[in-house]
Design a protein around this motif. Structure first.
Motif, PDB file in Angstrom:
ATOM      1  N   ALA A  45      50.889  48.540  37.070  1.00 30.17           N
ATOM      2  CA  ALA A  45      50.701  49.188  38.370  1.00 30.17           C
ATOM      3  C   ALA A  45      51.942  49.137  39.246  1.00 30.17           C
ATOM      4  CB  ALA A  45      49.521  48.554  39.107  1.00 30.17           C
ATOM      5  N   HIS A 101      47.771  52.619  39.596  1.00 34.12           N
ATOM      6  CA  HIS A 101      46.647  51.704  39.717  1.00 34.12           C
ATOM      7  C   HIS A 101      45.416  52.212  38.952  1.00 34.12           C
ATOM      8  CE1 HIS A 101      49.036  49.804  42.879  1.00 34.12           C
ATOM      9  NE2 HIS A 101      48.240  48.767  42.752  1.00 34.12           N
ATOM     10  N   ALA A 149      46.293  51.323  35.419  1.00 37.90           N
ATOM     11  CA  ALA A 149      46.324  49.877  35.195  1.00 37.90           C
ATOM     12  C   ALA A 149      44.920  49.272  35.160  1.00 37.90           C
ATOM     13  CB  ALA A 149      47.165  49.197  36.273  1.00 37.90           C
ATOM     14  N   PHE A 150      44.097  49.613  36.139  1.00 36.15           N
ATOM     15  CA  PHE A 150      42.768  49.000  36.209  1.00 36.15           C
ATOM     16  C   PHE A 150      41.857  49.483  35.082  1.00 36.15           C
ATOM     17  CE2 PHE A 150      43.909  47.989  40.677  1.00 36.15           C
ATOM     18  CZ  PHE A 150      43.630  46.634  40.630  1.00 36.15           C
ATOM     19  N   GLU A 179      45.189  39.887  33.952  1.00 33.94           N
ATOM     20  CA  GLU A 179      45.534  40.341  35.303  1.00 33.94           C
ATOM     21  C   GLU A 179      47.028  40.646  35.414  1.00 33.94           C
ATOM     22  OE1 GLU A 179      44.052  41.713  38.741  1.00 33.94           O
ATOM     23  OE2 GLU A 179      42.890  40.720  37.186  1.00 33.94           O
ATOM     24  N   GLU A 233      47.909  44.204  34.752  1.00 33.11           N
ATOM     25  CA  GLU A 233      47.737  45.113  35.897  1.00 33.11           C
ATOM     26  C   GLU A 233      48.978  45.114  36.769  1.00 33.11           C
ATOM     27  OE1 GLU A 233      47.317  46.127  39.964  1.00 33.11           O
ATOM     28  OE2 GLU A 233      47.258  44.023  39.374  1.00 33.11           O
ATOM     29  N   LEU A 283      42.888  47.415  32.162  1.00 33.92           N
ATOM     30  CA  LEU A 283      42.294  46.079  32.257  1.00 33.92           C
ATOM     31  C   LEU A 283      40.834  46.096  31.812  1.00 33.92           C
ATOM     32  CD1 LEU A 283      44.867  45.266  33.812  1.00 33.92           C
ATOM     33  CD2 LEU A 283      43.399  44.081  35.435  1.00 33.92           C
TER      34      LEU A 283
END
Length: 307
Positions: free
Chosen positions: A134, A84, A87-88, A127, A130, A91
């Protein structure tokens, strides 16, 4: 000479930039978590040997199983944390690049592209990156690597029985290939309808004052209502076309015992498979492919991301 842009998962890794390491660590801990989930079943086998042959220490095997269960949850937490974070941050980088790019384009771009289309790219499309980075990356790596390692261990116990458990794997991979082919053909229509729906929603919201002034209902706004119906009809068609492949995939993943039970019985009566090994393969046939269930949504998610 312009450098050729990467495609597929290589391009996703390129977008991740320096956070590729986080995703790699997440995948490693995902594999460790999946392996820990198989350890209790190995300890069950060892305990069966204790009961039948008196070899080993059942209490020690129980403690190892308990430690493996705790390790599974710990590795899962670490894997999720790293995935995460990667991933974030990816993004954030992607949306920053898109925002900088949009600030430089000429005004004609906004005339040719509806606000709903731009909103879809910045919000929905990004999105999905992600969700893939993730969740799918650690799930897919563990779903593939863990059964391979367990399969190697099973080969040390009985080669024919281990090979027997590969039959559902091969059939399942074929079904996944068919599912990805079907989904890939549907993705252009999906993205077109989603852009159209976002545009209709934006127009519907902007026209709300007029609707209230003339006491109109949402049904009166035909463009919005027709777009919703078209989008709904598309998903119904997708569900019907993909339901068979998903159903077959789940059935195959859960069908290991259908292959192991008769073969194990035959080998047992021939005297080439001890009863403790037979019982262990019956247990493993029901859980050996359980991690492959993480691949159920891979076809849809991967096709959406790649398109």
């Amino acid at each position: 000479m312009e450098k050729k842009r990467k495609s597929g998962t290589a391009y996703l890794m390129q977008l991740a930039g320096k956070y590729k390491l986080h995703l790699f660590v997440s995948a490693l801990f995902g594999i460790a978590s999946a392996l820990c989930s198989f350890v209790p079943y190995v300890m069950v086998y060892r305990s069966i040997l204790v009961l039948l042959d008196g070899e080993g220490n059942a209490l020690r095997y129980g403690l190892i199983a308990a430690a493996a269960i705790a390790g599974k949850f710990l590795c899962s937490i670490v894997s999720g944390t790293f995935s995460h974070i990667g991933a974030f941050n990816t993004l954030y980088n992607v949306r920053t690049q898109i925002s900088r790019h949009i600030a430089k384009v000429n005004l004609g771009f906004f005339t040719d592209h509806a606000s709903g289309e731009i909103k879809k790219v910045i919000i929905e499309d990004v999105e999905r990156i992600e969700r893939f980075l993730a969740h799918q990356i650690p799930d897919v790596t563990s779903a593939i690597c863990a059964p391979v390692i367990v399969f190697i261990y099973l080969l040390t116990i009985n080669v024919p029985m281990a090979l027997c458990l590969l039959v559902p794997v091969v059939l399942g991979l074929i079904i996944q290939g068919v599912a990805m082919a079907i989904t890939g053909k549907q993705m252009p229509t999906y993205h077109r309808l989603l852009e159209k729906l976002n545009t209709a929603i934006m127009q519907f919201i902007n026209g709300m004052p007029v609707m209230k002034a003339y006491n109109m209902t949402a049904e009166s706004y035909r463009d919005y209502a027709d777009t919703v119906e078209e989008y709904n009809a598309f998903w119904k068609r997708c569900t019907k076309s993909q339901g068979y492949t998903y159903g077959l995939f789940v059935a195959l993943v859960e069908s290991g015992i259908l292959f192991a039970l008769p073969l194990g019985g035959l080998l047992y009566f021939r005297g080439t498979l001890p009863v403790q090994d037979y019982l262990y393969f019956m247990v493993m046939s029901m859980v050996f492919l359980s991690s492959l269930l993480n691949l159920m949504n891979l076809a849809m998610m991967f096709s959406q991301i790649m398109s």
